[in-house]
Design a protein around this motif. Structure first.
Motif: not given
Length: 256
Positions: A170-196
């Motif tokens: 489930s954490k692996g799925a979380l990673d992909r969701i968040v990293l996709a947000s970095a590209r999909e939310l570019e119209d908002l100028g929202v950054t998205a990162n994952v911390v281990n």
């Protein structure tokens, strides 16, 4: 960091119920850095875990936020409930205002391996760690109104998969969701990162595990909640605005 009107911007930190936890450390660190902080918690989860519940923890965390000049809101939320993310954002907007930073530090984490994991446990891990994170991000994107380049999403992840199948998957799925947000939310100028944050002592480790983990670390110690909070606070700040779409290890080099 300041809001466009000169006030304090609002951060939503999920999974902040214990003073010894990473979520709690993030909430108080963000407050010290100039944020108002809403936090979610779910005491029934803590109560069924080995460390047990901390009935006064939420109150102590909100008091710590207020002690450095921040407004605080604490929201009980069962993130396994598909309606919870929208309800959380509605409450935060009503009490503190629009969210500028979303920090995902909640989790379902019950040790079980490939052969002992039940379907019910697997589904609950996916619901809390992956589905709720997606829904929270979706709510955040729907209400975010700028300014461009200031919105932040940061999620806490883990490499622990062997012997902890549903958590790791489930954490692996979380990673992909968040990293996709970095590209999909570019119209908002929202950054998205994952911390281990690696092996972090929040009260769940045995003495034997603490010793083994410290011996494996190039820096000869365990991570602390404050270590993770320092990086998350940086990523949420204006100084961290150029870091985007990254999975960052903040573990003292233990994964190398």
């Amino acid at each position: 960091m300041s809001a466009p009107d000169g006030g304090r911007p609002v951060a939503l930190v999920t999974g902040a119920s214990r003073t010894a936890g990473i979520g709690g450390a993030i909430a108080t660190a963000l407050a010290a850095d100039g944020w108002d902080v809403a936090l979610t918690y779910w005491q029934p989860y803590d109560e069924r875990m080995p460390w047990g519940g901390e009935p006064e923890g939420v109150g102590q965390l909100t008091a710590a936020v207020q002690a450095v000049g921040g407004r605080a809101a604490a929201i009980a939320a069962d993130l396994g409930d598909v309606t919870a993310p929208a309800a959380v954002f509605a409450m935060v907007n009503a009490t503190l205002g629009p969210v500028t930073a979303l920090v995902l530090s909640h989790c379902e984490s019950v040790d079980s391996d490939l052969r002992s994991t039940t379907v019910e446990s697997f589904d609950l891990h996916m619901a809390v760690n992956a589905r709720a994170s997606w829904l929270l991000i979706r709510e955040f994107a729907g209400q975010y109104s700028g300014p461009f380049g200031r919105g932040r999403i940061v999620a806490l992840t883990s490499d622990h998969t062997a012997g902890n199948l549903p958590y790791g998957a489930s954490k692996g799925a979380l990673d992909r969701i968040v990293l996709a947000s970095a590209r999909e939310l570019e119209d908002l100028g929202v950054t998205a990162n994952v911390v281990n944050p690696g092996a972090t002592d929040t009260g769940w480790m045995t003495d034997e595990l603490r010793t083994v983990a410290a011996e494996r670390s190039p820096l000869a110690r365990l991570g602390t909640p404050a270590d993770a909070a320092a990086l998350v606070t940086f990523l949420c700040s204006e100084r961290g605005g150029w870091v985007n779409g990254q999975l960052i290890y903040s573990d003292g080099g233990i994964h190398t």
